[in-house]
Write an enzyme that holds these catalytic residues in place. Structure first.
Site, PDB file in Angstrom:
ATOM      1  CB  SER A  20       1.892   0.806  -2.192  1.00  0.00           C
ATOM      2  OG  SER A  20       2.707   1.706  -1.512  1.00  0.00           O
ATOM      3  CG  ASP A  74       5.689   1.095   1.338  1.00  0.00           C
ATOM      4  OD1 ASP A  74       6.883   1.051   0.994  1.00  0.00           O
ATOM      5  OD2 ASP A  74       4.805   1.607   0.626  1.00  0.00           O
ATOM      6  CG  ASP A 110       5.954  -0.136  -3.213  1.00  0.00           C
ATOM      7  OD1 ASP A 110       5.777   0.334  -2.068  1.00  0.00           O
ATOM      8  OD2 ASP A 110       5.691   0.504  -4.247  1.00  0.00           O
TER       9      ASP A 110
END
Length: 448
Positions: A101, A242, A244
């Site tokens: 992430s 971000d 992902d």
């Protein structure tokens, strides 16, 4: 029952430290066995972000899944919400996203989605963990039943079309200058392309991944580059994703940040006006600002709170019948469209409101004055600082200082050895004093 491997968002840790090829192999084998539910050929889709370690983890997962007889469809670098969508679209039994992430490149993680596109329940994660710690030699596939793996082309185009279909058919972004920061991550190809197809004047940054630069001084957790570029290019809006692309924050034309709470307010009010809310309210976490709660109440809407983590938001949305939910950090879940946080689809919904109202972002996306909210982190090496008597005493004193109009939230991070201390109230100095009281006690306990 405490989980050994899974945290609040899958399995996450240092690449080749915590997230090793051996671990990924076990995850593939265990998850593959848990999701084999018939005599047909089972399949799993695997996506990833742009971290160097993604190659290593991807190959280990492929070995794990194929060794228990599952076919593997490799998607390459693609946003997490696209994996959730494609798991459903391609009738897969399981979806996997290799990503940590918003963390920097030296971390990585494994997120799992069921055939319905939703993140797994605690119960299913426990089943997988138990199998990971067992000998499964007798459960491996026979030589003739091993799985196959192949790469799938065209997945970017499928996600672009999916995202565009969440907008009204006649809506165009002509005349809007957008700076988009893809954090050198999973969305670096699909999001600039989709915005261009919708007619926007697109300036893309954070679109040159090299395996090491994901989330580094860019993206939703480091928005300074975006703020500067918006001011430099005199753009109408900045969008930061971000690594992902399951979370988003926005920057207005003046370079001011717009967090997930404000975006939730924009979507909730607009959907209420259009009769699109399935229930008169939204779901958010304990981290969302009291200002949002008060704004929604004035609009006749409720705010249902959950623990931190978008999967807990989603669980409550499903259980209670809400179709809008999210987190202050920018995880926004619109269940009419997707089964997990989708940064790009959320940004498109905000852009639709901006086009509809014809007003600048600074007006459209500033719905309430946030109450003073202070968040501080205390890192610790071992032990359970929250159980120390002096820490409990400090928390009680801090809550008394904040009074009934404020909130104190102290919690352990689900992804790193950190305790987060959040205080909120009408007076900034009082909130800061309360937070510092707890932080001092925790720091002392952590050092002992």
């Amino acid at each position: 029952m405490a989980r050994k491997y899974f945290g609040t968002d899958g399995i996450r840790g240092r690449a080749n430290g915590v997230i090793t090829p051996e671990l990924a192999l076990k995850v593939g084998q265990a998850a593959g066995l848990v999701f084999q539910r018939g005599d047909y050929r089972h399949r799993v889709v695997i996506g990833k972000d742009t971290r160097l370690s993604g190659y290593m983890i991807e190959n280990a997962l492929v070995a794990g899944f194929t060794s228990v007889g599952m076919d593997v469809l490799l998607l390459g670098p693609i946003p997490t919400p696209a994996v959730a969508m494609l798991t459903r679209s391609m009738r897969a039994d399981l979806g996997v996203m290799i990503s940590a992430s918003h963390n920097l490149f030296d971390d990585n993680g494994i997120k799992l989605f069921g055939p319905d596109g939703y993140k797994l329940s605690d119960e299913v994660e426990l089943q997988i963990e138990q199998l990971m710690d067992e000998s499964i030699a007798k459960k491996l596939a026979a030589s003739a039943s091993l799985g196959r793996a192949r790469r799938i082309d065209g997945v970017h185009d499928r996600y672009i079309e999916f995202a565009k279909r969440t907008l009204p058919r006649n809506l165009s972004l002509d005349g809007i200058r957008v700076v988009v920061d893809c954090a050198h991550g999973a969305a670096y190809k699909v999001v600039p392309e989709a915005l261009w197809e919708l007619g926007a004047d697109v300036i893309a940054i954070g679109v040159e991944p090299d395996g090491f630069n994901i989330n580094k001084d860019c993206g939703s957790t480091s928005p300074e580059a975006l703020r500067s570029k918006v001011r430099e290019m005199r753009a109408d809006i900045g969008i930061a994703l971000d690594g992902d692309a399951d979370r988003v924050i926005v920057v207005d034309e003046r370079g001011h940040l717009v967090d997930g709470d404000q975006l939730l307010a924009v979507v909730a009010q607009s959907w209420k006006e259009d009769g699109r809310l399935s229930k008169p309210g939204i779901v958010a976490t304990v981290m969302s600002n009291l200002g949002l709660e008060r704004y929604l109440a004035a609009e006749g809407l409720v705010l249902l709170r959950t623990p931190v983590g978008d999967r807990y938001v989603i669980e409550q949305m499903l259980a209670q019948g809400y179709n809008v939910g999210g987190e202050q950090s920018g995880h926004i879940v619109l269940s009419d469209y997707n089964t997990t946080g989708d940064g790009f689809v959320s940004a498109l919904q905000v852009l639709a409101v901006i086009q509809k109202l014809g007003r600048p972002v600074s007006e459209v996306c500033h719905r309430f004055e946030p109450l003073p909210q202070i968040l501080k982190n205390v890192r610790y090496r071992s032990g359970k600082p929250l159980e120390q008597p002096e820490v409990k005493s400090a928390m009680a004193a801090a809550e008394a200082r904040l009074g009934s109009g404020g909130r104190l939230l102290v919690r352990s991070s689900g992804t790193e050895p950190v305790i987060r201390v959040m205080g909120e109230g009408d007076d900034h100095d009082t909130v800061e004093d309360a937070v510092d009281l707890v932080v001092a006690a925790l720091s002392q306990a952590a050092a002992a």
